[in-house]
Scaffold this motif. Structure first.
Motif, PDB file in Angstrom:
ATOM      1  N   UNK A 271     -65.536  17.798   4.704  1.00  0.00           N
ATOM      2  CA  UNK A 271     -64.401  17.544   5.588  1.00  0.00           C
ATOM      3  C   UNK A 271     -63.161  17.322   4.733  1.00  0.00           C
ATOM      4  N   UNK A 272     -62.077  17.943   5.143  1.00  0.00           N
ATOM      5  CA  UNK A 272     -60.793  17.751   4.472  1.00  0.00           C
ATOM      6  C   UNK A 272     -59.818  17.198   5.498  1.00  0.00           C
ATOM      7  N   UNK A 273     -59.360  15.966   5.259  1.00  0.00           N
ATOM      8  CA  UNK A 273     -58.513  15.259   6.223  1.00  0.00           C
ATOM      9  C   UNK A 273     -59.137  15.237   7.612  1.00  0.00           C
ATOM     10  N   UNK A 274     -60.463  15.008   7.640  1.00  0.00           N
ATOM     11  CA  UNK A 274     -61.192  14.917   8.894  1.00  0.00           C
ATOM     12  C   UNK A 274     -61.570  16.245   9.502  1.00  0.00           C
ATOM     13  N   UNK A 275     -61.168  17.359   8.899  1.00  0.00           N
ATOM     14  CA  UNK A 275     -61.412  18.690   9.459  1.00  0.00           C
ATOM     15  C   UNK A 275     -62.670  19.295   8.818  1.00  0.00           C
ATOM     16  N   UNK A 276     -63.666  19.725   9.601  1.00  0.00           N
ATOM     17  CA  UNK A 276     -64.842  20.379   9.011  1.00  0.00           C
ATOM     18  C   UNK A 276     -64.437  21.710   8.381  1.00  0.00           C
ATOM     19  N   UNK A 277     -64.875  21.937   7.149  1.00  0.00           N
ATOM     20  CA  UNK A 277     -64.533  23.168   6.445  1.00  0.00           C
ATOM     21  C   UNK A 277     -65.776  23.723   5.764  1.00  0.00           C
ATOM     22  N   UNK A 313     -52.500  20.517   0.674  1.00  0.00           N
ATOM     23  CA  UNK A 313     -53.565  21.423   1.096  1.00  0.00           C
ATOM     24  C   UNK A 313     -53.047  22.280   2.239  1.00  0.00           C
ATOM     25  N   UNK A 314     -53.377  23.563   2.194  1.00  0.00           N
ATOM     26  CA  UNK A 314     -52.946  24.507   3.226  1.00  0.00           C
ATOM     27  C   UNK A 314     -54.125  24.771   4.163  1.00  0.00           C
ATOM     28  N   UNK A 315     -53.994  24.329   5.414  1.00  0.00           N
ATOM     29  CA  UNK A 315     -55.052  24.560   6.408  1.00  0.00           C
ATOM     30  C   UNK A 315     -54.753  25.780   7.268  1.00  0.00           C
ATOM     31  N   UNK A 316     -53.622  26.422   7.023  1.00  0.00           N
ATOM     32  CA  UNK A 316     -53.210  27.574   7.819  1.00  0.00           C
ATOM     33  C   UNK A 316     -53.626  28.874   7.135  1.00  0.00           C
ATOM     34  N   UNK A 317     -54.869  28.893   6.624  1.00  0.00           N
ATOM     35  CA  UNK A 317     -55.370  30.067   5.915  1.00  0.00           C
ATOM     36  C   UNK A 317     -56.008  31.051   6.871  1.00  0.00           C
ATOM     37  N   UNK A 318     -56.690  30.532   7.901  1.00  0.00           N
ATOM     38  CA  UNK A 318     -57.421  31.381   8.839  1.00  0.00           C
ATOM     39  C   UNK A 318     -57.250  30.794  10.229  1.00  0.00           C
ATOM     40  N   UNK A 319     -57.177  31.639  11.266  1.00  0.00           N
ATOM     41  CA  UNK A 319     -56.993  31.099  12.628  1.00  0.00           C
ATOM     42  C   UNK A 319     -58.053  30.099  13.046  1.00  0.00           C
ATOM     43  N   UNK A 320     -59.282  30.261  12.578  1.00  0.00           N
ATOM     44  CA  UNK A 320     -60.340  29.321  12.940  1.00  0.00           C
ATOM     45  C   UNK A 320     -60.231  28.003  12.179  1.00  0.00           C
ATOM     46  N   UNK A 321     -59.364  27.944  11.178  1.00  0.00           N
ATOM     47  CA  UNK A 321     -59.090  26.723  10.407  1.00  0.00           C
ATOM     48  C   UNK A 321     -60.346  26.174   9.732  1.00  0.00           C
ATOM     49  N   UNK A 322     -61.277  27.070   9.375  1.00  0.00           N
ATOM     50  CA  UNK A 322     -62.495  26.639   8.686  1.00  0.00           C
ATOM     51  C   UNK A 322     -62.351  26.725   7.180  1.00  0.00           C
ATOM     52  N   UNK A 323     -61.242  27.278   6.692  1.00  0.00           N
ATOM     53  CA  UNK A 323     -61.002  27.409   5.266  1.00  0.00           C
ATOM     54  C   UNK A 323     -59.711  26.684   4.908  1.00  0.00           C
ATOM     55  N   UNK A 324     -59.660  26.151   3.718  1.00  0.00           N
ATOM     56  CA  UNK A 324     -58.467  25.470   3.234  1.00  0.00           C
ATOM     57  C   UNK A 324     -58.165  25.961   1.826  1.00  0.00           C
ATOM     58  N   UNK A 325     -56.950  25.716   1.403  1.00  0.00           N
ATOM     59  CA  UNK A 325     -56.549  26.081   0.041  1.00  0.00           C
ATOM     60  C   UNK A 325     -55.756  24.922  -0.546  1.00  0.00           C
ATOM     61  N   UNK A 326     -56.251  24.388  -1.675  1.00  0.00           N
ATOM     62  CA  UNK A 326     -55.587  23.259  -2.326  1.00  0.00           C
ATOM     63  C   UNK A 326     -54.517  23.762  -3.289  1.00  0.00           C
ATOM     64  N   UNK A 327     -53.475  22.970  -3.399  1.00  0.00           N
ATOM     65  CA  UNK A 327     -52.411  23.315  -4.338  1.00  0.00           C
ATOM     66  C   UNK A 327     -52.932  23.239  -5.765  1.00  0.00           C
ATOM     67  N   UNK A 328     -53.703  22.192  -6.081  1.00  0.00           N
ATOM     68  CA  UNK A 328     -54.345  22.043  -7.390  1.00  0.00           C
ATOM     69  C   UNK A 328     -55.843  22.030  -7.161  1.00  0.00           C
ATOM     70  N   UNK A 329     -56.469  23.203  -7.229  1.00  0.00           N
ATOM     71  CA  UNK A 329     -57.881  23.316  -6.854  1.00  0.00           C
ATOM     72  C   UNK A 329     -58.800  22.540  -7.782  1.00  0.00           C
ATOM     73  N   UNK A 330     -58.415  22.372  -9.039  1.00  0.00           N
ATOM     74  CA  UNK A 330     -59.295  21.690  -9.979  1.00  0.00           C
ATOM     75  C   UNK A 330     -59.444  20.203  -9.709  1.00  0.00           C
ATOM     76  N   UNK A 331     -58.459  19.586  -9.058  1.00  0.00           N
ATOM     77  CA  UNK A 331     -58.519  18.142  -8.825  1.00  0.00           C
ATOM     78  C   UNK A 331     -59.625  17.762  -7.846  1.00  0.00           C
ATOM     79  N   UNK A 332     -59.677  18.340  -6.636  1.00  0.00           N
ATOM     80  CA  UNK A 332     -60.776  17.962  -5.736  1.00  0.00           C
ATOM     81  C   UNK A 332     -62.137  18.362  -6.274  1.00  0.00           C
TER      82      UNK A 332
END
Length: 617
Positions: A271-277, A313-332
């Motif tokens: 979960x990212x900010x409460x959103x299942x991904x 974090x960008x949650x506007x990657x896919x209409x279903x909002x099941x994918x996210x993209x972090x600005x700094x992917x290595x940190x999480x």
């Protein structure tokens, strides 16, 4: 040879503006894949409305009916027509598409559902009268008065009746119903303070499929209770809490002990900010955290929550909002790996309680006979005397009462060293005997422990070797003739981006003109290796997960083999002092509850469980 491609007609194609109904049906293809997708969108809307109680009902796997009822803030009669317009939402104002604090924000779910099914929305906001609106196949009806105490009821009937081709891609009712249940449970994990009820309607009967009442108390207690209800008490009892942060990102949740592993990745929830991904990078980090405590055919179980600034974090990657993209992917990714490893290390020698359950299940007691006499539970003084009487003896001839029948013990017993009685109070107790030259039997204050001496010592040696490797670094051996590996320009650039990290692991690479890579040093511990094959394996992991642990895993595998050969072998007889020393080192060593392959190193049996086997309860 002069034939035109089929997509090119005789006349120039004309650009047309699609009407709203067609646009909504196209959007529905992205947002609503199956009934479970509709349930997800509608439940998320209820959570955004501040609901504390959500009820979900469906019929025929959600194909003919989906009904979501909540006690949220509701909508007014003026809001209802606007809610059915594309890109109309109360979640954002459109000025900042990164600072998103809600599940929904695209304004596509309701109009998409109304375009492919028969949708009815009944809602009442505080201080207003209830109202109802209906849309069928994209045709919106008039707003009408309705009866409702509070909140919103959304009813979706005949999903995909307006796009019959989509119906052919749906699975059986049972499969679709299972997908709905999985979706509701996943959302319920992230909201332990919200009540969820899932019901199936079959004709005139209604069956409750899932129920999770709102939890109380602090976050980790509430989350543990909710996960125990959804995943079972076995997970909650055998998982360690996570609470770590790095550079503005916080990791919370629960990660299961390595001895509580699964045959497939069925208990991995992110979960990212409460959103299942479902994110490959984050799942790869989860696997990496367990890389040296699980075999390759086993999968960890974990429920992980990442909380961060929405703008990172960008949650506007896919209409279903099941994918996210972090600005700094290595940190999480690094936070997940280090957070889980630290939590597992803090668990010390702890092993999964399911190991003891399986052990007890494997025991086959004799058929129970009518009980003639059951003595009462002995007093504490009697227990102390019994413990003293159970001290290992020099020989069986020293027993207070000689055996009256021939007895050939398979256990090797030793005299008890001074101070052994105090060891009973230690977590792994005091060694009493060695069975079959491999299993140590120890007595604890409330039961007994059976230790696999080879597996336990193998883990202890492995942890020492890893600590030495981390302290002194990975020794590298220079190649007499550097190995030149020809790659594509993109592959070479990807490897050179991680050259510094590879060098810390003993692999030195550098550019060699064009897109070639020169390998000048390899880890000495690996011996002679195929450098080209190793680089391509690393590239495959980089392409799949964004990071590579291939080299580290190879080094760990060598350390694991070294620890196996350097540990106490099965068949070696041990003195009581040696057995107790092994138990004490296990208590002080992280992850000693499982061997290098994730198997348990010991089994603990409670006295109450043993008594139950003999009918003494």
């Amino acid at each position: 040879m002069n034939a035109q491609p089929p997509q090119i007609g005789a006349s120039r194609p004309v650009i047309r503006q699609l009407d709203d109904a067609a646009a909504n049906r196209i959007a529905a293809g992205e947002v609503v894949e199956r009934p479970a997708s509709a349930v997800k969108e509608l439940v998320e809307n209820a959570l955004d409305a501040g609901a504390s109680r959500i009820e979900i009902a469906y019929a025929d796997g959600g194909k003919t009916l989906i009904r979501i009822s909540d006690d949220g803030c509701g909508m007014t009669a003026e809001d209802l027509p606007l809610a059915l317009c594309r890109h109309a939402t109360s979640k954002i104002d459109g000025s900042d598409l990164l600072n998103i604090h809600t599940f929904g924000f695209r304004g596509e779910a309701l109009p998409s559902l109304g375009a492919v099914g028969r949708l009815t929305i009944t809602s009442r906001a505080e201080g207003f009268e209830a109202a109802q609106i209906t849309v069928s196949g994209g045709r919106i009806g008039a707003v009408k008065p309705a009866a409702l105490n509070r909140g919103t009821v959304v009813e979706l009937r005949d999903l995909f009746f307006a796009t019959p081709a989509r119906l052919k891609f749906l699975r059986t009712d049972r499969t679709e119903a299972q997908a709905i249940a999985d979706t509701v449970k996943r959302l319920a994990m992230a909201e332990p303070y919200v009540s969820f009820t899932l019901r199936e309607i079959a004709g005139s009967e209604t069956r409750e499929i899932f129920r999770a009442d709102a939890e109380q108390g602090e976050l980790f207690g509430a989350l543990s209770g909710r996960l125990g209800r959804i995943l079972g008490r076995a997970f909650a009892d055998n998982a360690v809490p996570l609470d770590a942060d790095r550079e503005g990102i916080r990791l919370t949740g629960y990660a299961a002990l390595p001895t509580y592993s699964r045959g497939a990745a069925v208990e991995q929830f992110l979960f990212v900010n409460g959103r299942p991904v479902r994110d490959k990078m984050l799942l790869g980090a989860l696997r990496a955290a367990y890389i040296d405590v699980l075999s390759r055919d086993r999968h960890p179980a974990a429920v992980l929550f990442l909380t961060c600034d929405p703008e990172s974090v960008d949650v506007n990657v896919h209409p279903a909002k099941a994918e996210v993209r972090f600005r700094e992917a290595g940190v999480p990714r690094g936070l997940i790996v280090t957070g889980i490893r630290h939590a597992l290390a803090q668990s010390g020698h702890r092993s999964s309680s399911t190991v003891a359950t399986a052990t007890l299940g494997a025991m086959q007691p004799e058929p129970a006979q009518p009980r003639i006499y059951q003595m009462e539970r002995p007093s504490s003084g009697a227990i102390r005397n019994a413990f003293a009487a159970q001290m290992p003896l020099q020989s069986f001839d020293e027993a207070p009462q000689p055996f009256t029948a021939p007895f050939a013990p398979s256990a090797r017993v030793e005299p008890a060293p001074p101070g052994t009685a105090e060891l009973i109070h230690r977590p792994l107790g005091a060694a009493r005997a060695q069975l079959h030259e491999n299993y140590i039997i120890a007595q604890t204050e409330r039961g007994m422990v059976i230790v696999d001496q080879h597996a336990a010592h193998e883990r202890l040696v492995y942890e020492r070797l890893k600590a030495q490797s981390a302290e002194k670094g990975i020794a590298a051996q220079a190649l007499l003739i550097p190995e030149i590996v020809e790659l594509s320009a993109a592959e070479a650039a990807r490897l050179l981006d991680v050259a510094e990290e590879l060098h810390r692991l003993g692999l030195a690479i550098e550019p060699f003109g064009g897109s070639a890579i020169a390998v000048r040093e390899t880890p000495a511990i690996l011996g002679e290796i195929n450098a080209a094959a190793l680089l391509r394996d690393i590239l495959d992991e980089l392409a799949d997960q964004g990071d590579s642990l291939r080299l580290q895993s190879k080094i760990d595998a060598v350390l694991s083999r070294m620890s196996c050969h350097g540990s106490i072998r099965s068949g070696r007889q041990m003195r009581v002092e040696e057995m107790n020393a092994l138990l004490r080192e296990m208590e002080a060593t992280p992850l000693s509850g499982q061997c290098n392959h994730g198997r348990p190193t010991y089994v603990e049996l409670k006295l109450s469980d043993i008594e139950r086997l003999f009918g003494r309860t």
